[in-house]
Scaffold this active site. Structure first.
Site, PDB file in Angstrom:
ATOM      1  N   CYS A  65       2.967  -8.101  13.526  1.00  0.00           N
ATOM      2  CA  CYS A  65       4.424  -8.408  12.999  1.00  0.00           C
ATOM      3  C   CYS A  65       5.379  -7.694  13.649  1.00  0.00           C
ATOM      4  O   CYS A  65       5.103  -6.525  14.223  1.00  0.00           O
ATOM      5  CB  CYS A  65       4.496  -8.354  11.372  1.00  0.00           C
ATOM      6  SG  CYS A  65       4.724  -6.380  10.857  1.00  0.00           S
ATOM      7  N   SER A 122      -2.429   2.849   3.533  1.00  0.00           N
ATOM      8  CA  SER A 122      -1.507   1.902   4.549  1.00  0.00           C
ATOM      9  C   SER A 122      -2.076   1.917   5.903  1.00  0.00           C
ATOM     10  O   SER A 122      -2.017   2.869   6.603  1.00  0.00           O
ATOM     11  CB  SER A 122      -0.126   2.339   4.378  1.00  0.00           C
ATOM     12  OG  SER A 122       0.627   1.956   5.196  1.00  0.00           O
ATOM     13  N   GLU A 125      -5.924  -7.767   3.875  1.00  0.00           N
ATOM     14  CA  GLU A 125      -5.130  -8.697   4.541  1.00  0.00           C
ATOM     15  C   GLU A 125      -6.455  -9.452   5.370  1.00  0.00           C
ATOM     16  O   GLU A 125      -6.383 -10.645   5.480  1.00  0.00           O
ATOM     17  CB  GLU A 125      -4.350  -8.335   5.594  1.00  0.00           C
ATOM     18  CG  GLU A 125      -3.573  -9.364   6.472  1.00  0.00           C
ATOM     19  CD  GLU A 125      -2.885  -8.774   7.522  1.00  0.00           C
ATOM     20  OE1 GLU A 125      -2.791  -9.563   8.652  1.00  0.00           O
ATOM     21  OE2 GLU A 125      -2.048  -7.917   7.569  1.00  0.00           O
ATOM     22  N   THR A 129      -1.887  -8.388  10.851  1.00  0.00           N
ATOM     23  CA  THR A 129      -0.531  -8.120  11.359  1.00  0.00           C
ATOM     24  C   THR A 129      -0.263  -6.360  11.524  1.00  0.00           C
ATOM     25  O   THR A 129       0.728  -6.298  12.118  1.00  0.00           O
ATOM     26  CB  THR A 129       0.288  -8.697  10.347  1.00  0.00           C
ATOM     27  OG1 THR A 129       0.070  -7.767   9.128  1.00  0.00           O
ATOM     28  CG2 THR A 129       0.176 -10.290  10.343  1.00  0.00           C
ATOM     29  N   HIS A 158      -0.618  -8.787   1.086  1.00  0.00           N
ATOM     30  CA  HIS A 158      -1.419  -8.992   2.082  1.00  0.00           C
ATOM     31  C   HIS A 158      -2.218 -10.140   2.174  1.00  0.00           C
ATOM     32  O   HIS A 158      -2.867 -10.749   3.159  1.00  0.00           O
ATOM     33  CB  HIS A 158      -2.640  -7.770   1.515  1.00  0.00           C
ATOM     34  CG  HIS A 158      -1.996  -6.474   1.465  1.00  0.00           C
ATOM     35  ND1 HIS A 158      -1.758  -6.006   0.147  1.00  0.00           N
ATOM     36  CD2 HIS A 158      -1.539  -5.638   2.197  1.00  0.00           C
ATOM     37  CE1 HIS A 158      -1.268  -4.869   0.317  1.00  0.00           C
ATOM     38  NE2 HIS A 158      -1.143  -4.438   1.598  1.00  0.00           N
ATOM     39  N   HIS A 217       0.949  -1.118   0.189  1.00  0.00           N
ATOM     40  CA  HIS A 217       0.119  -0.016   0.078  1.00  0.00           C
ATOM     41  C   HIS A 217       0.682   1.347   0.040  1.00  0.00           C
ATOM     42  O   HIS A 217       0.870   1.971   0.927  1.00  0.00           O
ATOM     43  CB  HIS A 217      -1.061   0.208   1.140  1.00  0.00           C
ATOM     44  CG  HIS A 217      -2.213  -0.923   1.004  1.00  0.00           C
ATOM     45  ND1 HIS A 217      -2.884  -1.455   2.008  1.00  0.00           N
ATOM     46  CD2 HIS A 217      -2.721  -1.328  -0.033  1.00  0.00           C
ATOM     47  CE1 HIS A 217      -3.825  -2.131   1.513  1.00  0.00           C
ATOM     48  NE2 HIS A 217      -3.776  -2.209   0.133  1.00  0.00           N
ATOM     49  N   HIS A 254     -10.079  -4.485   4.727  1.00  0.00           N
ATOM     50  CA  HIS A 254      -8.582  -4.504   4.370  1.00  0.00           C
ATOM     51  C   HIS A 254      -8.286  -5.738   3.757  1.00  0.00           C
ATOM     52  O   HIS A 254      -8.812  -6.952   4.178  1.00  0.00           O
ATOM     53  CB  HIS A 254      -7.813  -4.110   5.659  1.00  0.00           C
ATOM     54  CG  HIS A 254      -6.421  -4.114   5.554  1.00  0.00           C
ATOM     55  ND1 HIS A 254      -5.559  -5.163   5.148  1.00  0.00           N
ATOM     56  CD2 HIS A 254      -5.583  -3.046   5.614  1.00  0.00           C
ATOM     57  CE1 HIS A 254      -4.396  -4.614   5.073  1.00  0.00           C
ATOM     58  NE2 HIS A 254      -4.339  -3.218   5.272  1.00  0.00           N
TER      59      HIS A 254
END
Length: 319
Positions: free
Chosen positions: A197, A225, A129, A167, A77, A44, A127
């Site tokens: 993460c 992002s 992800e 994450t 993602h 992103h 999103h």
């Protein structure tokens, strides 16, 4: 401009997963030639995506846009099982640039689902992800975005219930929501290691350290992002004005009125060149010194998928 000093957060910018994802697209372009199709933005960041477009990458959302026999890259993602199966059925040459830390969550969800678990996922609706992780299962995974959502979750059973996390969330927000999940479902199974993460954690920790030393925080990152938005939010929560910019052109001089020290960081998908351009612009606006904050030195590296080794030592070195 009254600001005189710029303090750079450490660490900032690209993480290992972003480095790997961009490298996958660039190597695929070198090895197979343009066009290379990428499902969703590889990461992103507007500038990264535009640079890859200039080299011959085509970003798509619908696999029907990809011609038969083409090379397809999944974004960092991650994607759902349905997307994986459709891509395979269409016969594309596929390279998966999903961040290995996202893949770890997918593997955990798949493994525990076989054991009969349902899931609560902490994350942001829409999103990619989150869509990819929830799409590892056809049902039995429930999204919560905040503490209030936890009270509304209605799993079909609570004997086997596990929690997973996007994450790139705010570490503090995720901790608060996870506590609410535990309070309602005391036997919920949590990951052996947190899903957020290392790079997200490190960049947020750096902003916590930075915010107390500066009068304003600038975050380099694109609006899409998640981890960049969390950095700006965190500065604000700590009482320091925070602004997010895609690049130096978005800086506004009035942000620095009566503010002597500027903190500067970048989300995990923002290249360092953009940070340096922001520094140059801040110097034009009157900043006279730049210093780097002490911080964690990241050494994480993720291997590339098979099939992307370049043909010649010269090409490999150049890459």
């Amino acid at each position: 401009m009254s600001a005189r000093e710029v303090i750079l957060a450490e660490p900032r910018g690209f993480c290992a997963g972003v480095d790997r994802a961009i490298d996958i697209v660039e190597r695929a372009l070198q090895k197979f030639g343009a066009p290379i199709y990428v499902r969703h933005e590889i990461v992103h960041n507007t500038h990264v995506v535009n640079a890859l477009k200039g080299k011959g990458a085509i970003f798509i959302e619908d696999l029907a846009e990809v011609p038969p026999g083409a090379t397809l890259v999944f974004s960092a993602h991650g994607v759902s099982k349905a997307v994986q199966q459709e891509a395979k059925a269409r016969g594309f040459r596929i390279f998966d640039a999903t961040c290995p830390l996202v893949t770890k969550v997918h593997v955990e969800v798949t493994k525990l689902a076989r054991e009969g678990y349902e899931f609560i996922m902490i994350g942001h609706k829409g999103h990619p992800e989150v869509e990819g992780t929830m799409g590892q299962l056809s049902d039995g995974i429930h999204l919560v975005e905040d503490v209030a959502d936890v009270a509304q979750v209605q799993p079909t059973q609570t004997e086997k219930l596990a929690v997973v996390t996007q994450t790139t969330l705010s570490v503090d927000d995720a901790r608060e929501i996870a506590a609410a999940v535990r309070a309602r479902f005391p036997n919920v199974r949590e990951p052996k290691q947190q899903d957020i993460c290392y790079a997200t954690q490190n960049r947020q920790d750096a902003v916590k350290h930075l915010a107390s030393q500066v009068d304003v925080v600038i975050v380099v990152g694109s609006p899409t992002s998640s981890n960049s938005n969390r950095l700006r939010d965190l500065a604000e929560r700590l009482g320091t004005p925070g602004y997010m910019v895609d690049d130096a052109s978005e800086l506004r001089p009035e942000w620095f009125d009566n503010r002597q020290i500027v903190g500067l960081t970048a989300g995990a998908s923002a290249p360092e060149v953009l940070v340096q351009q922001v520094i140059a612009r801040l110097r034009e606006l009157g900043a006279v010194s730049v210093r780097k904050m002490d911080g964690v030195q990241e050494t994480m590296h993720f291997p590339l998928p098979k099939g992307l080794k370049l043909d010649t030592p010269q090409a490999e070195t150049a890459a």
